[in-house]
Design a protein around this motif. Sequence first.
Motif, PDB file in Angstrom:
ATOM      1  N   LEU A  23      50.495  37.245  13.337  1.00 49.46           N
ATOM      2  CA  LEU A  23      49.307  36.501  13.768  1.00 49.46           C
ATOM      3  C   LEU A  23      49.682  35.138  14.330  1.00 49.46           C
ATOM      4  O   LEU A  23      50.444  34.397  13.728  1.00 49.46           O
ATOM      5  N   ARG A  24      49.139  34.856  15.497  1.00 55.71           N
ATOM      6  CA  ARG A  24      49.319  33.569  16.144  1.00 55.71           C
ATOM      7  C   ARG A  24      47.936  32.936  16.358  1.00 55.71           C
ATOM      8  O   ARG A  24      46.926  33.557  16.091  1.00 55.71           O
ATOM      9  N   ASP A  25      47.929  31.736  16.873  1.00 56.73           N
ATOM     10  CA  ASP A  25      46.681  31.023  17.134  1.00 56.73           C
ATOM     11  C   ASP A  25      45.788  31.858  18.051  1.00 56.73           C
ATOM     12  O   ASP A  25      46.275  32.504  18.976  1.00 56.73           O
ATOM     13  N   GLY A  26      44.492  31.841  17.763  1.00 57.73           N
ATOM     14  CA  GLY A  26      43.572  32.602  18.594  1.00 57.73           C
ATOM     15  C   GLY A  26      42.188  31.985  18.614  1.00 57.73           C
ATOM     16  O   GLY A  26      41.883  31.078  17.842  1.00 57.73           O
ATOM     17  N   ASP A  27      41.356  32.501  19.497  1.00 59.12           N
ATOM     18  CA  ASP A  27      39.967  32.048  19.609  1.00 59.12           C
ATOM     19  C   ASP A  27      39.051  32.799  18.652  1.00 59.12           C
ATOM     20  O   ASP A  27      37.956  32.336  18.352  1.00 59.12           O
ATOM     21  N   ALA A  28      39.481  33.982  18.220  1.00 60.05           N
ATOM     22  CA  ALA A  28      38.674  34.786  17.300  1.00 60.05           C
ATOM     23  C   ALA A  28      39.593  35.711  16.519  1.00 60.05           C
ATOM     24  O   ALA A  28      40.660  36.100  17.003  1.00 60.05           O
ATOM     25  N   GLU A  29      39.143  36.066  15.321  1.00 57.52           N
ATOM     26  CA  GLU A  29      39.892  36.981  14.459  1.00 57.52           C
ATOM     27  C   GLU A  29      38.927  37.979  13.838  1.00 57.52           C
ATOM     28  O   GLU A  29      37.832  37.600  13.407  1.00 57.52           O
ATOM     29  N   VAL A  30      39.332  39.232  13.808  1.00 59.53           N
ATOM     30  CA  VAL A  30      38.553  40.270  13.133  1.00 59.53           C
ATOM     31  C   VAL A  30      39.485  41.091  12.253  1.00 59.53           C
ATOM     32  O   VAL A  30      40.695  41.152  12.487  1.00 59.53           O
ATOM     33  N   ILE A  41      43.841  46.518  10.162  1.00 63.93           N
ATOM     34  CA  ILE A  41      44.390  45.591  11.152  1.00 63.93           C
ATOM     35  C   ILE A  41      43.584  44.299  11.128  1.00 63.93           C
ATOM     36  O   ILE A  41      42.363  44.315  10.985  1.00 63.93           O
ATOM     37  N   THR A  42      44.291  43.195  11.186  1.00 64.67           N
ATOM     38  CA  THR A  42      43.694  41.893  11.438  1.00 64.67           C
ATOM     39  C   THR A  42      44.207  41.509  12.819  1.00 64.67           C
ATOM     40  O   THR A  42      45.417  41.493  13.047  1.00 64.67           O
ATOM     41  N   LEU A  43      43.283  41.243  13.730  1.00 60.45           N
ATOM     42  CA  LEU A  43      43.647  41.015  15.127  1.00 60.45           C
ATOM     43  C   LEU A  43      43.039  39.711  15.610  1.00 60.45           C
ATOM     44  O   LEU A  43      41.887  39.404  15.296  1.00 60.45           O
ATOM     45  N   ARG A  44      43.833  38.955  16.350  1.00 60.63           N
ATOM     46  CA  ARG A  44      43.364  37.710  16.970  1.00 60.63           C
ATOM     47  C   ARG A  44      43.525  37.799  18.479  1.00 60.63           C
ATOM     48  O   ARG A  44      44.505  38.355  18.965  1.00 60.63           O
ATOM     49  N   VAL A  45      42.565  37.227  19.180  1.00 61.08           N
ATOM     50  CA  VAL A  45      42.653  37.123  20.634  1.00 61.08           C
ATOM     51  C   VAL A  45      42.576  35.661  21.038  1.00 61.08           C
ATOM     52  O   VAL A  45      41.928  34.851  20.378  1.00 61.08           O
ATOM     53  N   LYS A  46      43.259  35.359  22.115  1.00 57.57           N
ATOM     54  CA  LYS A  46      43.206  34.018  22.695  1.00 57.57           C
ATOM     55  C   LYS A  46      42.965  34.182  24.192  1.00 57.57           C
ATOM     56  O   LYS A  46      43.637  34.983  24.842  1.00 57.57           O
ATOM     57  N   TYR A  47      41.984  33.455  24.687  1.00 56.86           N
ATOM     58  CA  TYR A  47      41.615  33.530  26.094  1.00 56.86           C
ATOM     59  C   TYR A  47      41.859  32.206  26.793  1.00 56.86           C
ATOM     60  O   TYR A  47      41.743  31.141  26.193  1.00 56.86           O
ATOM     61  N   ASP A  48      42.174  32.303  28.068  1.00 57.37           N
ATOM     62  CA  ASP A  48      42.218  31.160  28.961  1.00 57.37           C
ATOM     63  C   ASP A  48      41.156  31.473  30.012  1.00 57.37           C
ATOM     64  O   ASP A  48      41.427  32.195  30.974  1.00 57.37           O
ATOM     65  N   GLY A  49      39.945  31.030  29.757  1.00 57.84           N
ATOM     66  CA  GLY A  49      38.811  31.442  30.589  1.00 57.84           C
ATOM     67  C   GLY A  49      38.525  32.903  30.280  1.00 57.84           C
ATOM     68  O   GLY A  49      38.251  33.251  29.144  1.00 57.84           O
ATOM     69  N   THR A  50      38.637  33.763  31.285  1.00 56.82           N
ATOM     70  CA  THR A  50      38.435  35.193  31.053  1.00 56.82           C
ATOM     71  C   THR A  50      39.762  35.967  31.116  1.00 56.82           C
ATOM     72  O   THR A  50      39.768  37.183  31.143  1.00 56.82           O
ATOM     73  N   LYS A  51      40.857  35.238  31.119  1.00 58.19           N
ATOM     74  CA  LYS A  51      42.180  35.871  31.109  1.00 58.19           C
ATOM     75  C   LYS A  51      42.695  35.924  29.666  1.00 58.19           C
ATOM     76  O   LYS A  51      42.605  34.947  28.927  1.00 58.19           O
ATOM     77  N   LYS A  79      45.969  40.021  31.355  1.00 54.13           N
ATOM     78  CA  LYS A  79      44.948  40.655  32.207  1.00 54.13           C
ATOM     79  C   LYS A  79      43.647  39.860  32.160  1.00 54.13           C
ATOM     80  O   LYS A  79      43.328  39.186  31.189  1.00 54.13           O
ATOM     81  N   ASP A  80      42.878  39.971  33.260  1.00 52.87           N
ATOM     82  CA  ASP A  80      41.511  39.454  33.265  1.00 52.87           C
ATOM     83  C   ASP A  80      40.666  40.359  32.388  1.00 52.87           C
ATOM     84  O   ASP A  80      40.959  41.559  32.255  1.00 52.87           O
ATOM     85  N   LEU A  81      39.603  39.818  31.838  1.00 48.69           N
ATOM     86  CA  LEU A  81      38.736  40.572  30.938  1.00 48.69           C
ATOM     87  C   LEU A  81      38.234  41.855  31.584  1.00 48.69           C
ATOM     88  O   LEU A  81      38.249  42.913  30.944  1.00 48.69           O
ATOM     89  N   SER A  82      37.816  41.806  32.839  1.00 41.77           N
ATOM     90  CA  SER A  82      37.279  43.013  33.479  1.00 41.77           C
ATOM     91  C   SER A  82      38.336  44.108  33.584  1.00 41.77           C
ATOM     92  O   SER A  82      38.042  45.290  33.361  1.00 41.77           O
ATOM     93  N   ASP A  83      39.579  43.748  33.896  1.00 40.45           N
ATOM     94  CA  ASP A  83      40.659  44.735  33.952  1.00 40.45           C
ATOM     95  C   ASP A  83      40.946  45.298  32.567  1.00 40.45           C
ATOM     96  O   ASP A  83      41.149  46.500  32.403  1.00 40.45           O
ATOM     97  N   ALA A  84      40.961  44.433  31.568  1.00 44.40           N
ATOM     98  CA  ALA A  84      41.217  44.863  30.193  1.00 44.40           C
ATOM     99  C   ALA A  84      40.122  45.809  29.703  1.00 44.40           C
ATOM    100  O   ALA A  84      40.410  46.804  29.031  1.00 44.40           O
ATOM    101  N   GLN A  85      38.875  45.517  30.051  1.00 47.98           N
ATOM    102  CA  GLN A  85      37.777  46.400  29.652  1.00 47.98           C
ATOM    103  C   GLN A  85      37.901  47.766  30.314  1.00 47.98           C
ATOM    104  O   GLN A  85      37.624  48.783  29.689  1.00 47.98           O
ATOM    105  N   GLN A  86      38.361  47.803  31.551  1.00 47.07           N
ATOM    106  CA  GLN A  86      38.568  49.086  32.237  1.00 47.07           C
ATOM    107  C   GLN A  86      39.678  49.886  31.548  1.00 47.07           C
ATOM    108  O   GLN A  86      39.558  51.092  31.367  1.00 47.07           O
ATOM    109  N   ILE A  87      40.735  49.210  31.157  1.00 47.11           N
ATOM    110  CA  ILE A  87      41.824  49.875  30.432  1.00 47.11           C
ATOM    111  C   ILE A  87      41.302  50.424  29.109  1.00 47.11           C
ATOM    112  O   ILE A  87      41.561  51.577  28.749  1.00 47.11           O
ATOM    113  N   GLN A  88      40.521  49.615  28.386  1.00 47.19           N
ATOM    114  CA  GLN A  88      39.967  50.044  27.101  1.00 47.19           C
ATOM    115  C   GLN A  88      39.055  51.251  27.278  1.00 47.19           C
ATOM    116  O   GLN A  88      39.121  52.209  26.507  1.00 47.19           O
TER     117      GLN A  88
END
Length: 155
Positions: A23-30, A41-51, A79-88
């Motif tokens: 785990l590293r610094d993130g904007d949110a954790e679930v 799983i405990t997962l953290r995400v970090k965004y730079d805008g929508t990237k 990845k940009d959020l829209s690309d990541a959502q398409q992958i998901q």
Amino acid sequence: MKLDSMYQEVILDHYKNPHGRGLRDGDAEVHHVNPTCGDEITLRVKYDGTKIEDVSYEGQGCSISQASASVLNELLVGKDLSDAQQIQETFLELMQSKGKVEPDDAMEEVLEDAVAFAGVSKYPARVKCALLSWMAWKDATAQALGGADAERKTA
């Protein structure tokens, strides 16, 4: 059969050499749990805008759940959020296919190593293992970008 063997090797490689673990610094954790088998799983995400700047995790469970988290990190960071959502969404489609979707060149281009989980889709009990980190990422993203109304959920 040769393809199945190669896919198994990809999964084992991600399990043994995980990308994004720790785990590293993130904007949110679930924190998500698969009650069927006990994977966590405990997962953290970090965004730079929508990237997506980073996806980090700690977890325990089977090779499928842990390798899937590693593949998610490898596919989505940068990845940009829209690309990541398409992958998901493409990964979700593959996992929900019950083995009826054979990955074609276009799907392989989008999913890269994640196509290795195609065989997992034949086993409903294992699909939740493969999707655990992806559902956690989706919830963490909603929390990071959508505010406090995102909640922790069980996969």
